[in-house]
Design a protein around this motif. Structure first.
Motif, PDB file in Angstrom:
ATOM      1  N   PRO A 103       0.822  -1.260  -0.153  1.00  0.00           N
ATOM      2  CA  PRO A 103       0.058  -0.083   0.118  1.00  0.00           C
ATOM      3  C   PRO A 103       0.740   1.325   0.038  1.00  0.00           C
ATOM      4  CG  PRO A 103      -0.797  -1.506   1.738  1.00  0.00           C
ATOM      5  CD  PRO A 103       0.492  -2.146   1.006  1.00  0.00           C
ATOM      6  N   VAL A 104       2.176   1.157   0.869  1.00  0.00           N
ATOM      7  CA  VAL A 104       2.925   2.449   0.876  1.00  0.00           C
ATOM      8  C   VAL A 104       3.535   2.691  -0.484  1.00  0.00           C
ATOM      9  CG1 VAL A 104       4.918   3.548   1.828  1.00  0.00           C
ATOM     10  CG2 VAL A 104       3.237   2.317   3.330  1.00  0.00           C
ATOM     11  N   SER A 125       3.893   7.961   6.863  1.00  0.00           N
ATOM     12  CA  SER A 125       3.538   6.453   6.685  1.00  0.00           C
ATOM     13  C   SER A 125       4.606   5.907   5.966  1.00  0.00           C
ATOM     14  CB  SER A 125       2.013   6.290   6.359  1.00  0.00           C
ATOM     15  OG  SER A 125       1.901   6.527   4.830  1.00  0.00           O
ATOM     16  N   VAL A 126       4.980   6.781   4.894  1.00  0.00           N
ATOM     17  CA  VAL A 126       6.240   6.074   4.179  1.00  0.00           C
ATOM     18  C   VAL A 126       7.510   5.936   4.986  1.00  0.00           C
ATOM     19  CG1 VAL A 126       7.866   6.568   1.971  1.00  0.00           C
ATOM     20  CG2 VAL A 126       5.380   7.029   2.057  1.00  0.00           C
ATOM     21  N   VAL A 127       7.830   6.967   5.701  1.00  0.00           N
ATOM     22  CA  VAL A 127       9.118   6.925   6.421  1.00  0.00           C
ATOM     23  C   VAL A 127       8.941   5.792   7.723  1.00  0.00           C
ATOM     24  CG1 VAL A 127      10.318   8.091   8.260  1.00  0.00           C
ATOM     25  CG2 VAL A 127       9.487   9.470   6.139  1.00  0.00           C
ATOM     26  N   GLY A 240      -9.650  -3.346   4.446  1.00  0.00           N
ATOM     27  CA  GLY A 240      -8.024  -3.142   4.640  1.00  0.00           C
ATOM     28  C   GLY A 240      -7.460  -3.319   5.833  1.00  0.00           C
ATOM     29  N   THR A 241      -8.034  -2.648   6.786  1.00  0.00           N
ATOM     30  CA  THR A 241      -7.426  -2.792   8.337  1.00  0.00           C
ATOM     31  C   THR A 241      -7.597  -4.151   8.766  1.00  0.00           C
ATOM     32  OG1 THR A 241      -8.374  -0.502   8.475  1.00  0.00           O
ATOM     33  CG2 THR A 241      -7.568  -1.711  10.676  1.00  0.00           C
ATOM     34  N   LEU A 242      -8.780  -4.822   8.500  1.00  0.00           N
ATOM     35  CA  LEU A 242      -8.954  -6.153   9.091  1.00  0.00           C
ATOM     36  C   LEU A 242      -7.880  -7.151   8.423  1.00  0.00           C
ATOM     37  CD1 LEU A 242     -12.890  -6.625   9.358  1.00  0.00           C
ATOM     38  CD2 LEU A 242     -11.032  -6.326  11.378  1.00  0.00           C
ATOM     39  N   SER A 243      -7.427  -6.885   6.957  1.00  0.00           N
ATOM     40  CA  SER A 243      -6.753  -7.651   6.208  1.00  0.00           C
ATOM     41  C   SER A 243      -5.275  -7.677   6.765  1.00  0.00           C
ATOM     42  CB  SER A 243      -6.624  -7.238   4.854  1.00  0.00           C
ATOM     43  OG  SER A 243      -5.844  -6.140   4.779  1.00  0.00           O
ATOM     44  N   GLY A 277       0.917   0.849   7.095  1.00  0.00           N
ATOM     45  CA  GLY A 277      -0.203   0.333   5.894  1.00  0.00           C
ATOM     46  C   GLY A 277      -1.569   0.751   6.523  1.00  0.00           C
ATOM     47  N   ILE A 278      -1.702   0.351   7.802  1.00  0.00           N
ATOM     48  CA  ILE A 278      -3.129   0.846   8.330  1.00  0.00           C
ATOM     49  C   ILE A 278      -3.311   2.205   8.051  1.00  0.00           C
ATOM     50  CG2 ILE A 278      -4.709   0.989  10.264  1.00  0.00           C
ATOM     51  CD1 ILE A 278      -3.298  -1.777  11.118  1.00  0.00           C
ATOM     52  N   ALA A 279      -2.230   3.113   8.462  1.00  0.00           N
ATOM     53  CA  ALA A 279      -2.602   4.655   8.391  1.00  0.00           C
ATOM     54  C   ALA A 279      -2.652   5.132   6.912  1.00  0.00           C
ATOM     55  CB  ALA A 279      -1.225   5.280   9.211  1.00  0.00           C
ATOM     56  N   GLN A 280      -1.905   4.315   6.076  1.00  0.00           N
ATOM     57  CA  GLN A 280      -2.024   4.698   4.522  1.00  0.00           C
ATOM     58  C   GLN A 280      -3.435   4.538   4.127  1.00  0.00           C
ATOM     59  OE1 GLN A 280       0.323   6.444   2.493  1.00  0.00           O
ATOM     60  NE2 GLN A 280      -1.491   6.659   1.141  1.00  0.00           N
ATOM     61  N   GLY A 281      -4.299   3.536   4.718  1.00  0.00           N
ATOM     62  CA  GLY A 281      -5.383   2.999   4.207  1.00  0.00           C
ATOM     63  C   GLY A 281      -6.432   4.133   4.623  1.00  0.00           C
TER      64      GLY A 281
END
Length: 301
Positions: A103-104, A125-127, A240-243, A277-281
């Motif tokens: 996702p990132v 989130s990338v960092v 996406g979070t649950l994944s 990943g969760i933050a990016q979603g």
């Protein structure tokens, strides 16, 4: 009929859990990655086709797929085959966390190619993700073990890139139903791997074929069925979070069945990657909602 929200949440959790079993099955079946992936995709497609026929969706099977769906079938084959190849050289937990950088990576690609600018929260989130990746890098004094780990990381990165492509291509809604898109992607993925399977023909033993059937049914079909049912009811960000239950399942199974353990440093890396990943979603969902609420934003086909 869409499932009630509680049942949809259960479907999402089951889908993530079943997806996390592929590495275990692959270890037990003991066949080359291209053979395992071929059977997973082919049997998954056959199981899905049977389900569609039995549930009155048979008329959806015959349709003209889009070029985007066909390309995604090839991406799906590459992502799965590289993942299975990677776990032959390094730990399952390490591989799945590298893949969950997708996702990132997709957001970075969209920033540079699609001109979708990253804000400061997206950059954070990338960092976080990159810091997590660095913390998970192999640290060993054995040269042979280090070389094996590096090869595993190489295949994991290929899996990451193909999975990122899969995410980017799937961003645009498709005119086809989820069942149609999934069936085509599974079938095309199997066809992409067929030449490799024919080049090195292997006849699975009865025990191996039993494991291949399990791969085709559980992560190949049942996980996808639960995912489609969950996505029909849940917002994509919730799903996406649950994944992210999947990497937790992989780490747990790797520890339980294969005695694979992560160092404290690597566990911190896992936490950072999952958080990123969760933050990016959530950020992607927020931007989509903000865009839809802004009347000045025009959407073009």
């Amino acid at each position: 009929m869409n499932p009630p929200p509680t049942l949809a949440l259960l479907f999402a959790l089951l889908a993530a859990t079943l997806m996390g079993t592929i590495g275990v099955f692959a270890r037990f079946v003991a066949l080359p990655a291209e053979h395992i992936t071929f059977y997973r995709l082919l049997l998954g497609a056959l199981f899905l086709m049977a389900y569609m026929l039995l549930t009155g969706k048979g008329q959806q099977i015959r349709h003209k797929p889009s070029k985007r769906t066909l390309i995604n079938g090839a991406m799906l084959a590459g992502f799965m085959a590289f993942y299975i190849e990677a776990i032959q050289y390094t730990q399952m937990a390490t591989v799945i966390m590298i893949i969950y950088l997708a996702p990132v990576v997709a957001s970075l690609f969209a920033h540079f190619v699609f001109n979708e600018r990253l804000n400061r929260f997206s950059m954070a989130s990338v960092v976080l993700a990159l810091a997590g990746f660095i913390l998970m890098l192999p640290m060993t004094s054995s040269q042979s073990l280090y070389d094996s780990e590096i090869l595993g990381y190489f295949y994991a990165l290929l899996s990451l890139l193909t999975y990122s492509g899969f995410i980017l291509i799937n961003r645009k809604p498709s005119a086809a139903s989820p069942y149609q898109s999934t069936l085509v992607q599974l079938g095309v993925g199997a066809l992409c791997l067929l030449p490799l399977v024919l080049t090195t023909p292997l006849v699975p033993s009865l025990n191996q074929f039993a494991w291949l059937l399990a791969i085709g049914f559980f992560p190949g079909f049942l996980a996808i069925l639960f995912a489609v049912k969950a996505l029909n009811q849940l917002p994509s960000i919730t799903y996406g979070t649950l994944s992210y239950v999947e990497p937790v399942v992989v780490v747990t199974l790797a520890w339980w069945l294969f005695n694979e353990t992560l160092t404290a440093q690597q566990l911190i890396g896992v936490a950072l990657i999952m958080l990123a990943g969760i933050a990016q979603g959530w950020l992607s969902q927020y931007k989509a909602l903000k865009s839809s609420e802004n009347p000045s934003v025009c959407h073009h086909e």
